[in-house]
Design a protein around this motif. Structure first.
Motif, short mmCIF file in Angstrom:
data_model
loop_
_atom_site.label_atom_id
_atom_site.label_comp_id
_atom_site.label_asym_id
_atom_site.label_seq_id
_atom_site.Cartn_x
_atom_site.Cartn_y
_atom_site.Cartn_z
N ALA A 38 1.04 -1.15 0.17
CA ALA A 38 -0.16 0.04 0.02
C ALA A 38 0.75 1.28 0.08
O ALA A 38 0.51 2.09 -0.55
N GLY A 39 2.09 1.19 0.83
CA GLY A 39 2.78 2.44 0.73
C GLY A 39 3.18 2.83 -0.36
O GLY A 39 3.16 4.11 -1.14
N PRO A 40 3.80 2.09 -1.21
CA PRO A 40 4.59 2.71 -2.68
C PRO A 40 3.13 2.95 -3.38
O PRO A 40 3.28 4.02 -4.27
N LEU A 308 -3.76 -1.96 -5.42
CA LEU A 308 -4.68 -1.06 -6.18
C LEU A 308 -5.80 -0.49 -5.63
O LEU A 308 -6.24 0.74 -6.11
N TYR A 309 -6.26 -1.09 -4.69
CA TYR A 309 -7.50 -0.44 -3.83
C TYR A 309 -6.86 0.95 -3.06
O TYR A 309 -7.62 1.96 -2.78
N ALA A 310 -5.56 0.76 -2.64
CA ALA A 310 -4.68 2.03 -1.94
C ALA A 310 -4.74 3.08 -3.07
O ALA A 310 -4.93 4.32 -2.64
N TYR A 311 -4.28 2.75 -4.08
CA TYR A 311 -3.98 3.65 -5.44
C TYR A 311 -5.34 4.39 -5.60
O TYR A 311 -5.62 5.54 -5.72
N ASP A 312 -6.59 3.65 -5.80
CA ASP A 312 -7.74 4.26 -6.22
C ASP A 312 -8.17 5.27 -4.99
O ASP A 312 -9.14 5.83 -5.19
N SER A 313 -7.87 4.70 -3.59
CA SER A 313 -8.51 5.52 -2.55
C SER A 313 -8.04 6.77 -2.63
O SER A 313 -8.65 7.85 -2.49
#
Length: 914
Positions: A38-40, A308-313
């Motif tokens: 999630a960090g990157p 993917l979910y972190a990026y979309d958030s």
């Protein structure tokens, strides 16, 4: 505080112009499977937003991250420090437990919390209005697991889960989902977060003692592999075991670079679920960039779906901020009067400020609709992402193989959900999964359960009967019991593809039959694993236990005493009632007279002296009963009447023969009980087998007073009670199940009979505890016994008896006598035929008689052979005697005279012409 990204110019501007920068926060555990992905992704998303001129023009998106360190307490402290930076939204946390705590903080400060990893279904409750899940809820994942269990036909599972909010609440939803599929969680095996290997070992040893072999593992990604390592050492990853893992396992495997062979050896045959994300170009481009992301320098972790979910958030926040700014929204903060330092506290709560536009921003987030890396980003009414779907994976070799999909829209399928979305629900014909290689490298679907390996065989209760030992009885030789029911059970068990160790335990004191409802209750209370015997399947018992397919039909019947009819020299008169005899005899004479009238003018056999004609009438009438009359009918009317009468005689003869046969051979009741209805309406005592369900049925269903019921222990008591009758201290009838009654009547030489019809329909079956898989397998075996004839062979071995006729007549014998009511239609038809024939006959005779009335005196004298002038008269003035005399003449003679008269009338006319 650590700020990553382009630094803004200070505090957020409160002017109407767009702010130069906006702060968002991020909360997750850096050193974790999810955090390392999630960090990157979050950092890359912030860079992509700030470098895209089409979104948030003139505004820089800054973000502040905090490490929750997988601790609820640390996570709360870090969240408070994060809120001091006046962030407009917080992304995270990845843990459901920490999300529960932090949600209270953001509720107070009106800051939306967007979690890409907290999947606990209860987080969407109304208690957390500012919590917004940007990944898929475990509510849907647990329904996917339930569909898998139903698809493979399993009935029970064992849940292994971490005992925190994430694990408990997810398994709770799984239990609800399984109950809708008529399955259940038979055993829950929770362990504390961070449990030691020895604790997990003890946990799995206990789970392995259970019957189910289907394990659902719902744990954290960082500790989940320990479960399979311990299971491997315990031999629980071999054949017959089924392991289903939730999305945590694919996250671990996708994040591992390169593939760890030792880890894969632990997971061979495991079925797992992974968040389904469509293979779009956006996703493919991001995956190709993943290896080159500058933020991954110190992170060896690979890519997984949470990235993917972190990026979309982040992009969701950016789209919502852009929409809010375009609508003139402002980002201001104000002090909360409830947050102030008290008693010299060092928490510095007064530094926390409330986001004034938090509610407006939350509503803007909820109405966003765009396509991200993970698919369509849009929320439903429950604040869940639309179109939840999962990949179904089968792990084997050095990787995993996708065997299908699950979606909330179409269930299990081998077709991708995005394709099915274009079709109506339930329209797909591909509702199946590809083949699975299960643990132990077997391809056949495991049964999903075994007998517990605690060394104890099945405890089977057997009723210790004192009568009807042909069905079940105690035996001195192994296995300790015998009888028809035992042989059926043993034969069915031998057909199963696996051994069934079991011990028979007699239930009852042997002095009286046990109460069968108590036996079933003991099985339901787990004092016995099953009950085998002559146990009737009734409604109240099916609510407690599961029954197999019935192996014998049964039903309640009424049995009463009977006796042979006494022979009588006048027995031949009993088939017909007195009115029937009188009417039948009268019609014999009447039809004989009618036929004589119709045949007298045509047939010489019906002519002669009066005494001879009278004898002819009687002879002809009664000889028709045997179809042996010697007189032939020549007139058409006579033949019509005779045909109708012979049909009537045929019916009367057949009925008389059948009734006489029945009367001479049938037995009759010695009481007035003719069935259950007459038994209910009477007040006489009723016999019931001790321990039978018939007692409750008669009292509860038929409302018969208990004072009328008499418990009988064995066949001897049956015979004595019926022989004495109600007046002698016995019973008027006995109500019992048909198999017992058939055996009882046979052994008493048919001295008793059943009366009426069976008034219940049921059967005998073997009782097992609720949801026992043995009940299903034995039902199949019983059907196989029935189809191959073995069930009938066992029946013939134990229950061979002489069948008793069921033909009974009431005590007065009147039920077999035929009355006029049954035949008046035949007599009516015959009477009408005779009446019409007589009318037609007399009309014809009267017509002939009138033709003679037009003759002259000479013709009349010729006919009458009377030359006396004083005796001349015309036919018009003739007496009734003359008419009778005319009728008495032969038809041929009349026709001859008429023919002669016609010839004489023509001669004068011809002479005149000449």
């Amino acid at each position: 505080m650590e700020v990553i990204g382009r630094t803004g110019n200070g505090n957020v501007s409160s002017s109407s112009s767009r702010p130069s920068s906006v702060k968002i926060g991020a909360l997750f555990t850096y050193d974790s499977v999810i955090g390392r992905a999630a960090g990157p992704a979050i950092a890359a998303a912030v860079d992509d937003v700030n470098s895209d001129p089409s979104i948030l023009p003139g505004t820089t998106l800054n973000f502040v991250i905090r490490d929750t360190n997988c601790s609820g307490f640390v996570g709360t402290m870090e969240a408070l420090q994060l809120m001091e930076n006046e962030v407009v939204a917080a992304i995270g946390p990845q843990s459901s437990g920490i999300a529960h705590v932090i949600s209270h903080v953001v509720n107070e400060l009106n800051v939306p919390l967007l979690s890409f990893g907290a999947t606990d279904p209860t987080l969407t409750s109304l208690q957390y209005p500012y919590f917004l899940r940007t990944t898929q809820s475990d509510y849907y994942q647990m329904h996917a697991v339930a569909d898998l269990v139903e698809y493979y036909g399993w009935r029970e599972v064992i849940a292994i889960f971490v005992d925190d909010d994430y694990g408990r609440n997810g398994i709770s939803v799984l239990g609800d989902a399984l109950s809708k599929k008529r399955a259940k969680i038979s055993y829950k095996a929770p362990f504390s977060p961070g449990a030691s290997r020895s604790a997990i070992n003890s946990l799995l040893v206990g789970a392995n003692l259970m019957e189910s072999r289907v394990f659902v593992v719902h744990v954290n990604p960082d500790t989940g592999l320990t479960i399979f390592s311990v299971a491997k050492s315990l031999g629980m990853t071999a054949g017959s075991y089924v392991w289903i893992a939730t999305d945590w396992l694919p996250s671990v495997l996708d994040s591992t670079e390169p593939v760890d062979i030792d880890t894969m050896n632990l997971l061979q045959g495991v079925v797992a679920l992974r968040h389904h994300t469509p293979d779009t170009d956006l996703k493919k481009n991001f995956i190709s960039r993943w290896k080159n992301l500058k933020y991954k320098e110190n992170s060896p972790s690979g890519f997984n779906s949470y990235a993917l979910y972190a990026y979309d958030s982040v992009w969701l926040v950016a789209h919502a901020l852009d929409a809010l700014l375009n609508e003139g929204g402002k980002f201001t903060f104000s002090n909360d009067p409830k947050l102030h330092d008290t008693n010299g506290s060092m928490l510095n709560l007064s530094s926390l400020r409330v986001f004034d536009g938090g509610q407006q921003f939350l509503q803007t987030l909820l109405r966003m609709n765009f396509t991200g890396l993970s698919g369509e980003i849009r929320f439903d009414a429950d604040k869940n992402l639309v179109n939840p779907a999962y990949d179904v994976l089968n792990i084997g070799g050095t990787g995993s193989r996708r065997i299908g999909y699950w979606s909330n829209y179409s269930g299990l399928s081998v077709v991708a959900p995005e394709i099915l979305y274009t079709k109506p629900p339930n329209s797909s014909s591909n509702r199946h999964l590809y083949s699975v290689i299960w643990p132990g490298e077997i391809t056949a679907t495991p049964r999903g359960w075994v007998f517990p390996n605690n060394g104890m065989p099945l405890r089977i209760a057997v009723p210790n009967r004192v009568s009807y030992n042909e069905f079940v009885a105690k035996d001195k030789s192994p296995p300790g019991v015998k009888g028809y029911c035992i042989d059926v059970f043993e034969a069915a068990v031998n057909l199963l593809p696996y051994p069934v160790p079991h011990n028979y335990i007699m239930y009852g004191n042997g002095k009286r039959n046990p109460i069968y409802n108590d036996i079933v209750q003991q099985v339901a209370l787990n004092n016995f694993d099953a009950a085998v015997g002559d146990i009737t399947i009734v409604t109240n018992r099916t609510k407690l236990v599961d029954f197999t397919q019935p192996y014998m039909e049964s039903g309640l019947v009424v049995v009463a005493p009977v006796q042979k009819l006494k022979s009588s020299p006048w027995a031949f008169l009993k088939p017909f009632t007195i009115p029937m005899w009188l009417v039948t005899g009268g019609f014999f004479l009447f039809v004989g007279a009618v036929v004589w009238i119709l045949e007298h003018r045509f047939n010489n056999e019906f002519r002669g002296p009066p005494s001879q004609q009278l004898v002819t009438i009687f002879w002809f009438s009664f000889s028709t009963m045997f179809f042996s009359h010697r007189e032939n009918t020549v007139s058409s009317l006579g033949r019509v009447v005779l045909i109708v009468w012979l049909f009537v005689v045929l019916i009367i003869n057949s009925s008389y023969t059948a009734s006489l046969t029945s009367i001479l051979t049938v037995q009759q009741l010695t009481s007035q009980i003719e069935g259950i209805d007459s038994l209910i309406s009477s007040t006489e005592p009723i016999g019931v087998q001790d321990g039978s369900f018939a007692w409750n049925y008669l009292v509860d269903e038929l409302k018969i007073a208990e004072s009328r019921l008499v418990k009988l222990k064995n066949m001897e008591e049956y015979s004595i009670a019926l022989a004495r009758g109600p007046k002698g201290g016995g019973v008027a009838a006995i109500v019992d199940e048909l198999p017992y009654i058939e055996l009882f009547m046979s052994k008493t030489n048919c001295e008793f009979r059943t009366v009426g019809q069976e008034f219940t329909k049921s059967g005998w079956g073997f009782a097992f505890q609720r949801d026992s898989p043995l009940a299903i397998d034995l039902s199949t075996a019983i059907l196989q016994l029935s189809e191959n004839g073995d069930l009938q062979k066992i029946h013939n071995k134990w229950l061979t008896y002489n069948e008793c006729s069921m033909d009974l007549s009431p005590a007065d014998g009147g039920g077999s006598r035929l009355s006029l009511k049954s035949f008046w239609g035949l007599f009516l038809i015959c009477g009408i035929a005779c009446f019409l024939a007589l009318i037609f006959f007399f009309c014809r005779v009267c017509g002939q008689f009138r033709r003679f009335g037009s003759e002259d005196e000479e013709s009349i004298e010729e006919i009458e052979h009377d030359t006396s002038t004083s005796g001349r008269r015309t036919l018009r003035s003739t007496s009734f005697k003359d008419l009778i005399d005319f009728i008495d003449r032969k038809e041929a003679e009349i026709k001859e005279i008429l023919k002669r008269r016609n010839s004489d009338n023509k001669r004068p006319s011809q002479s005149s012409d000449g």
